[in-house]
Design a protein around this motif. Sequence first.
Motif, PDB file in Angstrom:
ATOM      1  N   VAL A   1      -5.699   6.485  -1.503  1.00  0.00           N
ATOM      2  CA  VAL A   1      -6.295   5.633  -2.554  1.00  0.00           C
ATOM      3  C   VAL A   1      -7.126   4.460  -1.984  1.00  0.00           C
ATOM      4  N   ASP A   2      -8.130   3.975  -3.094  1.00  0.00           N
ATOM      5  CA  ASP A   2      -9.050   2.866  -2.469  1.00  0.00           C
ATOM      6  C   ASP A   2      -8.633   1.669  -3.318  1.00  0.00           C
ATOM      7  N   LEU A   3      -8.796   0.760  -2.692  1.00  0.00           N
ATOM      8  CA  LEU A   3      -8.374  -0.624  -3.200  1.00  0.00           C
ATOM      9  C   LEU A   3      -9.668  -1.165  -3.058  1.00  0.00           C
ATOM     10  N   VAL A   4     -10.851  -1.286  -4.126  1.00  0.00           N
ATOM     11  CA  VAL A   4     -12.061  -1.586  -3.928  1.00  0.00           C
ATOM     12  C   VAL A   4     -12.342  -2.924  -3.884  1.00  0.00           C
ATOM     13  N   GLY A   5     -11.883  -3.932  -4.512  1.00  0.00           N
ATOM     14  CA  GLY A   5     -12.121  -5.284  -4.412  1.00  0.00           C
ATOM     15  C   GLY A   5     -11.156  -6.076  -5.617  1.00  0.00           C
ATOM     16  N   GLY A   6     -11.471  -7.434  -5.517  1.00  0.00           N
ATOM     17  CA  GLY A   6     -10.924  -8.355  -6.263  1.00  0.00           C
ATOM     18  C   GLY A   6      -9.490  -8.818  -5.700  1.00  0.00           C
ATOM     19  N   VAL A   7      -9.209  -8.482  -4.604  1.00  0.00           N
ATOM     20  CA  VAL A   7      -7.919  -8.625  -3.753  1.00  0.00           C
ATOM     21  C   VAL A   7      -8.184  -9.261  -2.405  1.00  0.00           C
ATOM     22  N   ALA A   8      -7.158 -10.020  -1.664  1.00  0.00           N
ATOM     23  CA  ALA A   8      -7.471 -10.342  -0.509  1.00  0.00           C
ATOM     24  C   ALA A   8      -7.771  -9.435   0.639  1.00  0.00           C
ATOM     25  N   HIS A   9      -7.258  -8.267   0.533  1.00  0.00           N
ATOM     26  CA  HIS A   9      -7.468  -7.148   1.731  1.00  0.00           C
ATOM     27  C   HIS A   9      -7.933  -5.965   1.040  1.00  0.00           C
ATOM     28  N   PRO A  10      -9.140  -5.677   0.683  1.00  0.00           N
ATOM     29  CA  PRO A  10      -9.432  -4.304   0.076  1.00  0.00           C
ATOM     30  C   PRO A  10      -9.506  -3.186   1.132  1.00  0.00           C
ATOM     31  N   GLY A  11      -9.533  -2.135   0.868  1.00  0.00           N
ATOM     32  CA  GLY A  11      -9.804  -1.052   1.951  1.00  0.00           C
ATOM     33  C   GLY A  11      -9.155   0.314   1.383  1.00  0.00           C
ATOM     34  N   ARG A  12      -9.203   1.283   2.279  1.00  0.00           N
ATOM     35  CA  ARG A  12      -8.611   2.728   1.893  1.00  0.00           C
ATOM     36  C   ARG A  12      -6.838   2.727   2.387  1.00  0.00           C
ATOM     37  N   MET A  13      -6.130   3.121   1.387  1.00  0.00           N
ATOM     38  CA  MET A  13      -4.569   2.977   1.555  1.00  0.00           C
ATOM     39  C   MET A  13      -4.134   4.565   1.604  1.00  0.00           C
ATOM     40  N   PRO A  14      -3.395   4.968   3.000  1.00  0.00           N
ATOM     41  CA  PRO A  14      -2.984   6.247   2.815  1.00  0.00           C
ATOM     42  C   PRO A  14      -1.728   6.214   1.737  1.00  0.00           C
ATOM     43  N   LEU A  15      -1.609   7.529   1.195  1.00  0.00           N
ATOM     44  CA  LEU A  15      -0.374   7.711   0.303  1.00  0.00           C
ATOM     45  C   LEU A  15       0.824   8.084   1.139  1.00  0.00           C
ATOM     46  N   MET A  16       1.256   7.220   1.954  1.00  0.00           N
ATOM     47  CA  MET A  16       2.522   7.509   2.773  1.00  0.00           C
ATOM     48  C   MET A  16       3.761   7.671   1.710  1.00  0.00           C
ATOM     49  N   ASP A  17       3.540   7.505   0.437  1.00  0.00           N
ATOM     50  CA  ASP A  17       4.607   7.340  -0.562  1.00  0.00           C
ATOM     51  C   ASP A  17       4.135   7.817  -1.808  1.00  0.00           C
ATOM     52  N   ARG A  18       4.379   8.640  -2.747  1.00  0.00           N
ATOM     53  CA  ARG A  18       3.846   8.976  -3.926  1.00  0.00           C
ATOM     54  C   ARG A  18       4.586   8.236  -4.982  1.00  0.00           C
ATOM     55  N   SER A  19       5.435   7.254  -4.682  1.00  0.00           N
ATOM     56  CA  SER A  19       6.153   6.457  -5.773  1.00  0.00           C
ATOM     57  C   SER A  19       5.215   4.964  -5.776  1.00  0.00           C
TER      58      SER A  19
END
Length: 369
Positions: free
Chosen positions: A165-183
């Motif tokens: 998933v992608d954390l696009v902006g508006g946070v301290a550390h945006p970027g692409r996050m691997p789904l290591m956990d579907r929860s």
Amino acid sequence: MLTVAAVLMTSVAGCTLPRGAAMEHEILREQDAQTPSFVHYQVDAALLPAVQHWPAGSGADPVRGWPKGGAGAPGQILARGDMVKLAIWESGENKLLTTPDAPTAALQPSQVSAGGSIFVPYVGPVKVAGLSPEAARQKIQDQVSGMIPSAQVQLEATPGSGNSVDLVGGVAHPGRMPLMDRSLTVLGLISQGGGPSATIENPQVRLMRGGRAYRIAMQRLLDDPALDTGLRPGDKVSVEKDRRYFLALGAAGKQQLINFPKEDLTAIEAVTMAGGINAGRANPKGVLILREYPAAAVRADGKGGPSQQRVVFTMDLTSTDGLFSAQNFTIQPKDLVLATESPLNNTRTVLSLIGSVFGIANTAQNATE
């Protein structure tokens, strides 16, 4: 002296005195026309239940709503694009992949294909997409054991671009996050990114999924855990400021565009944010809210919606019912909150002018004596 005053009053009557806002009767005069261009409603206890069920005005944000559904089961799920590493252990005398000095064979990493499979030597393609790493390991071991009864399989999977998933902006550390956990949920992802920026007032969470966009106030997510939806591969999340605003004009403390500081804003709060009613100019019985509705919201009988697209709501802030009703009347984006001019303001202006003339005349008379 009286002649001068009379002349002044006649002159004032024949012209329009300078004002900073319109009067209520000037705004509403057209309502009695044969075909008025707007409809007028008084905000009171009788109106509130009906207005609450009307469609949203034209200024409402079209990107609202929020997908239902909680978080997925804990753990990783394999998907196409993931990288899978296999290691096969063998025991006994007859070994196919290993040697006595090296009882384990580390196979080359394999990427899950578009069809959801990986290639396993001596076995062929094995479909693993949609399985947990442990379920995939057991499936591969069962098939390898047909040829190597003593074999034991180890599996390690790294999520690929299609399983992130992608954390696009508006946070301290945006970027692409691997789904290591579907929860992983929306708030969990934002937390991983360092939380929302402190400079964003009334932060809004935007979720883009499957070609659709959703938006919700972060405070609602915090207040209701059931809304903290689980993430899916390909989701894009951003935190942004609340773009909704209303306009404040007329005889109020401010005349400007004002952003919504929270999710729901009442009329009395909007008046307060606009600087309140100017005690020397404004008419507290004539605070107007101008709103335009889409054509689809119009109802000819006035039930379930306004009878015209353009609507003027009037609030009387001098009565108990008016004040209570203003506390429960919801402001919508792009509403115009107009504090009309008090009729007494013209009278004060005339008296001030007359007083000035008398003062000038007295000064002139004293100078000639």
